[in-house]
Design a protein around this motif. Structure first.
Motif, PDB file in Angstrom:
ATOM      1  N   ILE A  51     -29.426  15.489 -26.634  1.00 13.70           N
ATOM      2  CA  ILE A  51     -28.077  15.813 -27.128  1.00 13.70           C
ATOM      3  C   ILE A  51     -27.173  16.212 -25.968  1.00 13.70           C
ATOM      4  N   ALA A  52     -27.690  16.980 -25.026  1.00 16.54           N
ATOM      5  CA  ALA A  52     -26.896  17.428 -23.877  1.00 16.54           C
ATOM      6  C   ALA A  52     -26.397  16.259 -23.032  1.00 16.54           C
ATOM      7  N   ASN A  53     -27.088  15.133 -23.099  1.00 20.11           N
ATOM      8  CA  ASN A  53     -26.707  13.969 -22.294  1.00 20.11           C
ATOM      9  C   ASN A  53     -25.883  12.936 -23.050  1.00 20.11           C
ATOM     10  N   LEU A  54     -25.527  13.215 -24.287  1.00 21.15           N
ATOM     11  CA  LEU A  54     -24.720  12.276 -25.061  1.00 21.15           C
ATOM     12  C   LEU A  54     -23.269  12.291 -24.585  1.00 21.15           C
ATOM     13  N   VAL A  55     -22.616  11.152 -24.704  1.00 22.36           N
ATOM     14  CA  VAL A  55     -21.207  11.062 -24.336  1.00 22.36           C
ATOM     15  C   VAL A  55     -20.387  10.647 -25.558  1.00 22.36           C
ATOM     16  N   SER A  56     -19.198  11.184 -25.634  1.00 24.24           N
ATOM     17  CA  SER A  56     -18.290  10.843 -26.722  1.00 24.24           C
ATOM     18  C   SER A  56     -18.019   9.342 -26.710  1.00 24.24           C
ATOM     19  N   GLY A  57     -18.004   8.765 -27.892  1.00 26.22           N
ATOM     20  CA  GLY A  57     -17.757   7.334 -28.021  1.00 26.22           C
ATOM     21  C   GLY A  57     -19.018   6.495 -28.014  1.00 26.22           C
ATOM     22  N   ALA A  58     -20.177   7.124 -27.813  1.00 29.51           N
ATOM     23  CA  ALA A  58     -21.438   6.369 -27.817  1.00 29.51           C
ATOM     24  C   ALA A  58     -21.646   5.707 -29.176  1.00 29.51           C
ATOM     25  N   GLY A  79     -10.589   9.098 -46.307  1.00 33.30           N
ATOM     26  CA  GLY A  79      -9.485   8.185 -46.005  1.00 33.30           C
ATOM     27  C   GLY A  79     -10.040   6.811 -45.701  1.00 33.30           C
ATOM     28  N   ASP A  80      -9.604   6.249 -44.591  1.00 34.35           N
ATOM     29  CA  ASP A  80     -10.089   4.931 -44.167  1.00 34.35           C
ATOM     30  C   ASP A  80     -11.313   5.017 -43.264  1.00 34.35           C
ATOM     31  N   ALA A  81     -11.739   6.236 -42.941  1.00 32.02           N
ATOM     32  CA  ALA A  81     -12.840   6.420 -41.998  1.00 32.02           C
ATOM     33  C   ALA A  81     -14.156   6.745 -42.716  1.00 32.02           C
ATOM     34  N   ILE A  82     -15.232   6.365 -42.085  1.00 35.64           N
ATOM     35  CA  ILE A  82     -16.562   6.720 -42.572  1.00 35.64           C
ATOM     36  C   ILE A  82     -17.209   7.617 -41.529  1.00 35.64           C
ATOM     37  N   PHE A  83     -17.633   8.791 -41.977  1.00 31.73           N
ATOM     38  CA  PHE A  83     -18.275   9.760 -41.109  1.00 31.73           C
ATOM     39  C   PHE A  83     -19.756   9.824 -41.451  1.00 31.73           C
ATOM     40  N   GLN A  84     -20.570   9.835 -40.442  1.00 29.02           N
ATOM     41  CA  GLN A  84     -22.007  10.013 -40.629  1.00 29.02           C
ATOM     42  C   GLN A  84     -22.436  11.189 -39.766  1.00 29.02           C
ATOM     43  N   VAL A  85     -23.223  12.078 -40.366  1.00 31.09           N
ATOM     44  CA  VAL A  85     -23.721  13.254 -39.658  1.00 31.09           C
ATOM     45  C   VAL A  85     -25.243  13.208 -39.677  1.00 31.09           C
ATOM     46  N   LEU A  86     -25.832  13.241 -38.495  1.00 29.01           N
ATOM     47  CA  LEU A  86     -27.287  13.270 -38.356  1.00 29.01           C
ATOM     48  C   LEU A  86     -27.672  14.638 -37.822  1.00 29.01           C
ATOM     49  N   TYR A  87     -28.664  15.254 -38.430  1.00 30.07           N
ATOM     50  CA  TYR A  87     -29.118  16.584 -38.031  1.00 30.07           C
ATOM     51  C   TYR A  87     -30.503  16.471 -37.395  1.00 30.07           C
ATOM     52  N   PHE A  88     -30.625  16.981 -36.166  1.00 24.22           N
ATOM     53  CA  PHE A  88     -31.899  16.974 -35.454  1.00 24.22           C
ATOM     54  C   PHE A  88     -32.328  18.404 -35.165  1.00 24.22           C
ATOM     55  N   PRO A 106     -26.079  19.096 -35.526  1.00 26.29           N
ATOM     56  CA  PRO A 106     -25.537  17.876 -36.126  1.00 26.29           C
ATOM     57  C   PRO A 106     -24.834  16.993 -35.093  1.00 26.29           C
ATOM     58  N   LEU A 107     -25.005  15.697 -35.240  1.00 24.76           N
ATOM     59  CA  LEU A 107     -24.260  14.707 -34.459  1.00 24.76           C
ATOM     60  C   LEU A 107     -23.281  14.046 -35.418  1.00 24.76           C
ATOM     61  N   VAL A 108     -22.011  14.010 -35.062  1.00 24.40           N
ATOM     62  CA  VAL A 108     -20.982  13.494 -35.953  1.00 24.40           C
ATOM     63  C   VAL A 108     -20.477  12.147 -35.422  1.00 24.40           C
ATOM     64  N   PHE A 109     -20.536  11.141 -36.274  1.00 22.04           N
ATOM     65  CA  PHE A 109     -20.068   9.796 -35.942  1.00 22.04           C
ATOM     66  C   PHE A 109     -18.898   9.440 -36.855  1.00 22.04           C
ATOM     67  N   LYS A 113     -19.102   5.557 -34.097  1.00 23.12           N
ATOM     68  CA  LYS A 113     -18.973   6.083 -32.736  1.00 23.12           C
ATOM     69  C   LYS A 113     -19.137   7.599 -32.750  1.00 23.12           C
ATOM     70  N   LEU A 114     -19.862   8.128 -31.778  1.00 26.44           N
ATOM     71  CA  LEU A 114     -20.072   9.565 -31.683  1.00 26.44           C
ATOM     72  C   LEU A 114     -18.757  10.248 -31.333  1.00 26.44           C
ATOM     73  N   ILE A 115     -18.354  11.225 -32.152  1.00 26.26           N
ATOM     74  CA  ILE A 115     -17.111  11.949 -31.873  1.00 26.26           C
ATOM     75  C   ILE A 115     -17.361  13.421 -31.566  1.00 26.26           C
ATOM     76  N   GLY A 116     -18.592  13.890 -31.750  1.00 27.57           N
ATOM     77  CA  GLY A 116     -18.899  15.273 -31.417  1.00 27.57           C
ATOM     78  C   GLY A 116     -20.268  15.676 -31.925  1.00 27.57           C
ATOM     79  N   PHE A 117     -20.702  16.846 -31.498  1.00 25.19           N
ATOM     80  CA  PHE A 117     -21.955  17.392 -32.022  1.00 25.19           C
ATOM     81  C   PHE A 117     -21.835  18.895 -32.100  1.00 25.19           C
ATOM     82  N   GLY A 118     -22.697  19.486 -32.909  1.00 24.62           N
ATOM     83  CA  GLY A 118     -22.660  20.924 -33.157  1.00 24.62           C
ATOM     84  C   GLY A 118     -21.878  21.245 -34.416  1.00 24.62           C
TER      85      GLY A 118
END
Length: 126
Positions: A51-58, A79-88, A106-109, A113-118
């Motif tokens: 997780i520490a090595n992930l980059v935004s937009g991955a 809205g028009d977006a689909i969000f997926q949250v994965l919890y590790f 949590p990783l938020v997509f 595309k990854l837009i953030g985590f935590g």
């Protein structure tokens, strides 16, 4: 059939005293078999390192290939977006064989595309 029933009845008292010894508490819940033989501390440290090595937009598929199966996942259309949250799992204090969301990062997509985590990312976007 009658012989099988008699054999089962005779064997039952001998089976009632069986004890399964678990050396580290994890195998009792199948934890090690589910996570390739790693102990829970090593598995969670590995998740934290990844997780520490992930980059935004991955890309979602590139990120998910780095991890085992998520402990939890959510999919939300907003809205028009689909969000997926994965919890590790990343921060259990002891191995009780049960993982809860508060022990996970949590990783938020958004749209794959990854837009953030935590937890702050979940609060920000969902």
């Amino acid at each position: 059939m009658k012989k099988l029933l008699i054999a089962a009845l005779i064997a039952t008292p001998f089976l009632s005293g069986c004890i399964v010894a678990v050396s580290d508490g994890e195998a009792e819940y199948g934890w090690k078999s589910k996570h390739s033989g790693k102990n829970w501390q090593a598995h969670q440290k590995s998740n934290r390192d990844k997780i520490a090595n992930l980059v935004s937009g991955a890309d979602y598929s590139a990120v998910i290939q780095q991890f085992d199966t998520p402990d939890f996942s959510e999919l939300v259309s907003k809205g028009d977006a689909i969000f997926q949250v994965l919890y590790f799992s990343t921060n259990s204090k002891h191995s009780d064989g049960k993982v809860t969301k508060d022990e996970c990062t949590p990783l938020v997509f958004k749209d794959g595309k990854l837009i953030g985590f935590g937890q702050s990312a979940v609060s920000e976007y969902l």
